[in-house]
Design an enzyme around this catalytic site. Structure first.
Site, PDB file in Angstrom:
ATOM      1  N   ASP A 142       0.810  -1.221   0.000  1.00 43.04           N
ATOM      2  CA  ASP A 142       0.000   0.000   0.000  1.00 43.04           C
ATOM      3  C   ASP A 142       0.842   1.268   0.000  1.00 43.04           C
ATOM      4  O   ASP A 142       0.589   2.209   0.755  1.00 43.04           O
ATOM      5  CB  ASP A 142      -0.955  -0.008   1.206  1.00 43.04           C
ATOM      6  CG  ASP A 142      -1.882  -1.213   1.176  1.00 43.04           C
ATOM      7  OD1 ASP A 142      -2.305  -1.590   0.072  1.00 43.04           O
ATOM      8  OD2 ASP A 142      -2.157  -1.782   2.239  1.00 43.04           O
ATOM      9  N   CYS A 191      -1.823  -7.175  -3.821  1.00 40.11           N
ATOM     10  CA  CYS A 191      -0.534  -7.693  -3.355  1.00 40.11           C
ATOM     11  C   CYS A 191      -0.061  -9.006  -3.987  1.00 40.11           C
ATOM     12  O   CYS A 191       1.090  -9.092  -4.385  1.00 40.11           O
ATOM     13  CB  CYS A 191      -0.506  -7.774  -1.846  1.00 40.11           C
ATOM     14  SG  CYS A 191      -1.993  -8.406  -1.108  1.00 40.11           S
ATOM     15  N   HIS A 198       1.944 -14.162   1.150  1.00 42.26           N
ATOM     16  CA  HIS A 198       0.708 -14.040   0.376  1.00 42.26           C
ATOM     17  C   HIS A 198       0.817 -14.617  -1.036  1.00 42.26           C
ATOM     18  O   HIS A 198       0.316 -14.034  -2.009  1.00 42.26           O
ATOM     19  CB  HIS A 198       0.244 -12.580   0.328  1.00 42.26           C
ATOM     20  CG  HIS A 198      -1.249 -12.473   0.135  1.00 42.26           C
ATOM     21  ND1 HIS A 198      -1.859 -11.302  -0.217  1.00 42.26           N
ATOM     22  CD2 HIS A 198      -2.231 -13.395   0.242  1.00 42.26           C
ATOM     23  CE1 HIS A 198      -3.161 -11.499  -0.321  1.00 42.26           C
ATOM     24  NE2 HIS A 198      -3.410 -12.764  -0.043  1.00 42.26           N
TER      25      HIS A 198
END
Length: 197
Positions: A16, A53, A113
């Site tokens: 972010d 992401c 992730h």
């Protein structure tokens, strides 16, 4: 073996964050440490990705388009299509795999992730965990999010409890862990270059 004088590499990925957040790209926000790292290394200003992401991480780690490596969407789900498997295809090497094959030690900390939800549990397949993707060591979390004060942590290939500190915060913990891993690396083989992600 790495070439003589091969550099250590520190690869920083911030979630972010955009151009307007870092002083080295002209921001009014004061980021002196990031600016100093950028001044002494490399930074890029032309990168195209899907602005979420998992695809971004897959692109950054493989140098390829996220669709081409199986990461069209977030990693939690495998939609069954080649471009949307929730993991990086085994046909695409990560920078950690390439560097490790070239004689580097490889360590990572933070958010991963890049693992389908079904494989994030203790009984899940470890092929897409960081150690299955070229890292010698990893400390952080597998999913897309966790509590910064009480995170769901893994170290290498197993779950661990967070350090018992009253003022615990994940961002401080991963820096401390990276420093410890770097110290372990230097103690084991100081002449071998280190890739830190």
């Amino acid at each position: 073996h790495p070439r003589p004088g091969a550099p250590n590499i520190l690869y920083i990925v911030l979630d972010d964050t955009g151009f307007s957040d870092l002083g080295c790209y002209g921001s009014e926000i004061n980021t002196p440490n990031i600016n100093a790292l950028a001044a002494g290394g490399l930074f890029y200003n032309n990168f195209h990705c899907k602005a979420i992401c998992s695809p971004t991480r897959a692109s950054l780690l493989t140098g390829r388009n996220s669709h081409a490596v199986g990461m069209k969407e977030l990693a939690e789900d495998d939609f069954g299509y080649p471009h949307s498997r929730g993991r990086i295809t085994p046909a695409a090497a990560t920078v950690a795999q390439v560097l490790r094959a070239g004689g580097y030690s490889t360590v990572g900390v933070g958010k991963w992730h890049l693992v389908p939800r079904r494989d994030q549990r203790a009984s899940g397949d470890r092929a897409n965990w960081p150690l299955g993707k070229g890292f010698d060591r990893f400390y952080g979390f597998l999913s897309g999010w966790t509590d910064q004060y009480h995170p769901d942590l893994i170290e290498d290939n197993h779950a661990v409890k967070r350090p018992a500190q009253s003022d615990y915060h994940f961002s401080v913990d991963i820096v401390d862990k990276l420093l410890a891993m770097t110290g372990d690396h230097v103690s084991a083989d100081a002449a071998k270059p280190l890739f830190s992600y």
